[in-house]
Design a protein around this motif. Structure first.
Motif, PDB file in Angstrom:
ATOM      1  N   UNK A 131      -6.402   9.802   7.515  1.00 50.84           N
ATOM      2  CA  UNK A 131      -6.329   9.257   8.862  1.00 50.84           C
ATOM      3  C   UNK A 131      -7.567   8.407   9.154  1.00 50.84           C
ATOM      4  N   UNK A 132      -8.725   8.887   8.699  1.00 51.45           N
ATOM      5  CA  UNK A 132      -9.951   8.127   8.916  1.00 51.45           C
ATOM      6  C   UNK A 132      -9.883   6.777   8.207  1.00 51.45           C
ATOM      7  N   UNK A 133      -9.340   6.786   6.994  1.00 50.25           N
ATOM      8  CA  UNK A 133      -9.200   5.532   6.249  1.00 50.25           C
ATOM      9  C   UNK A 133      -8.263   4.583   6.993  1.00 50.25           C
ATOM     10  N   UNK A 134      -7.133   5.112   7.472  1.00 53.41           N
ATOM     11  CA  UNK A 134      -6.178   4.280   8.204  1.00 53.41           C
ATOM     12  C   UNK A 134      -6.801   3.735   9.479  1.00 53.41           C
ATOM     13  N   UNK A 135      -7.537   4.579  10.207  1.00 47.41           N
ATOM     14  CA  UNK A 135      -8.204   4.124  11.428  1.00 47.41           C
ATOM     15  C   UNK A 135      -9.162   2.977  11.125  1.00 47.41           C
ATOM     16  N   UNK A 136      -9.916   3.106  10.036  1.00 44.49           N
ATOM     17  CA  UNK A 136     -10.861   2.058   9.652  1.00 44.49           C
ATOM     18  C   UNK A 136     -10.135   0.763   9.309  1.00 44.49           C
ATOM     19  N   UNK A 223       1.171  -4.853   4.239  1.00 42.44           N
ATOM     20  CA  UNK A 223      -0.115  -5.494   4.495  1.00 42.44           C
ATOM     21  C   UNK A 223      -1.281  -4.597   4.082  1.00 42.44           C
ATOM     22  N   UNK A 224      -1.108  -3.282   4.227  1.00 44.05           N
ATOM     23  CA  UNK A 224      -2.165  -2.339   3.869  1.00 44.05           C
ATOM     24  C   UNK A 224      -1.997  -1.794   2.449  1.00 44.05           C
ATOM     25  N   UNK A 225      -1.218  -2.510   1.625  1.00 40.09           N
ATOM     26  CA  UNK A 225      -1.023  -2.136   0.216  1.00 40.09           C
ATOM     27  C   UNK A 225      -0.442  -0.731   0.063  1.00 40.09           C
ATOM     28  N   UNK A 226       0.483  -0.385   0.942  1.00 39.22           N
ATOM     29  CA  UNK A 226       1.132   0.925   0.897  1.00 39.22           C
ATOM     30  C   UNK A 226       2.633   0.772   0.650  1.00 39.22           C
ATOM     31  N   UNK A 227       3.012  -0.270  -0.073  1.00 41.17           N
ATOM     32  CA  UNK A 227       4.433  -0.517  -0.293  1.00 41.17           C
ATOM     33  C   UNK A 227       5.069   0.600  -1.118  1.00 41.17           C
ATOM     34  N   UNK A 228       4.319   1.144  -2.083  1.00 38.70           N
ATOM     35  CA  UNK A 228       4.857   2.246  -2.880  1.00 38.70           C
ATOM     36  C   UNK A 228       5.129   3.470  -2.035  1.00 38.70           C
TER      37      UNK A 228
END
Length: 319
Positions: A131-136, A223-228
């Motif tokens: 979550x911290x990574x996503x928030x950043x 966009x956040x490279x989370x397509x997988x």
């Protein structure tokens, strides 16, 4: 529309406040009451008695301004004759209780007894690392008007934006962890549900009605490279659906775990670049200057250089 005003007042116990009001609403119409004196972070008990069926909603003042269009209601219930409900209140103190009789063919009267109770404040739960990574990532790429992630226990049945917090339920995380087949599918499902809530909020406040939250959410995942991760969770929910034991989502809009949502995501992810191109107007409108500058330097295939330049110029004019 002019609203009635109802102020909850303390009676004996300072932690409890009560009020009673009567709402009368014509057939095919709606009315509401602005509530004051509600306990922040506490609970609100609503007892309603109606002389016929109508819909009751509770929304913050900002969401109410969009009614009778789609709103992010804290509470949305069809009342046939009598109803009792208890709602946990977020931090915002301005709420509107709406009596909706637009589908009715006769006038309605509803008597309401309101009881608010302050709860002892609990320390916020620590955010998991992901979550911290996503928030950043969100803060670095987009201007989201100060939106922050918050973990709540048990929390809402699906992630949702309340005020300027995107609230994720600990109970939902626990259930997904128990129900889904592996850690990667679980991670993808949680991440997509959070992004879906963000997309719903963006579209509710500023987006065109033609764009569905799952389409914008899928674009953000790309966009956040989370397509997988997006594909993995979509593959699962498209075939399996949510577990029968999962608490259904009562909020308006699409459910991130519904098979129809998953199939729509799967279709759009077949061509990620085309998806980003289709979503570029709403993405560019919320991007920070540094993000737009990078797009101008890198010129990705999905972004129209003229639209990127126009979005950057619009930011300069705003400053």
């Amino acid at each position: 529309m002019n609203l009635q005003r109802a102020t909850l007042k303390a009676e004996g116990d300072d932690r409890e406040r009560t009020s009673r009001l009567r709402l009368q609403v014509a057939a095919g119409n709606w009315t509401g009451a602005a509530l004051r004196g509600l306990p922040l972070g506490g609970s609100l008990r609503i007892e309603a008695q109606s002389d016929g069926p109508l819909r009751l909603l509770l929304a913050d003042a900002e969401s109410h301004d969009s009614f009778p269009g789609p709103i992010d209601a804290l509470f949305d219930r069809q009342v046939e004759a009598a109803m009792v409900a208890e709602i946990t209140l977020p931090r915002s103190e301005d709420y509107v209780l709406i009596a909706d009789n637009r589908s009715g063919t006769a006038p309605r009267e509803v008597l309401l007894a309101l009881r608010g109770r302050t709860q002892d404040a609990a320390p916020p739960l620590p955010l998991p690392h992901q979550f911290k990574v996503l928030q950043t990532q969100l803060d670095a790429a987009f201007d989201l008007d100060g939106l922050t992630l918050r973990l709540d226990d048990p929390g809402p049945p699906r992630p949702r934006v309340i005020g300027r917090e995107l609230v994720v339920g600990q109970a939902l995380i626990a259930q997904l962890t128990a129900d889904l087949p592996d850690a990667e599918t679980t991670r993808g499902a949680i991440l997509f549900a959070i992004i879906h809530a963000l997309a719903s909020d963006l579209l509710l406040r500023r987006g065109p009605a033609s764009i569905l939250p799952e389409h914008l959410a899928a674009a953000l995942m790309v966009l956040f490279n989370q397509i997988g991760a997006a594909r993995r969770q979509a593959t699962y929910f498209a075939t399996e659906g949510a577990a029968p034991s999962m608490v259904p989502d009562s909020a308006p809009g699409t459910d991130p775990f519904a098979p129809t949502t998953a199939r729509a995501v799967h279709r759009r992810l077949k061509d990620p670049q085309a998806l980003l191109t289709a979503m570029q107007d709403i993405l560019l409108a919320r991007m920070r200057p540094a993000t737009l500058d990078r797009l101008q330097r890198e010129s990705p295939a999905w972004a129209d250089p003229r639209r990127v330049a126009a979005a950057r110029a619009a930011l300069d004019r705003r400053d």
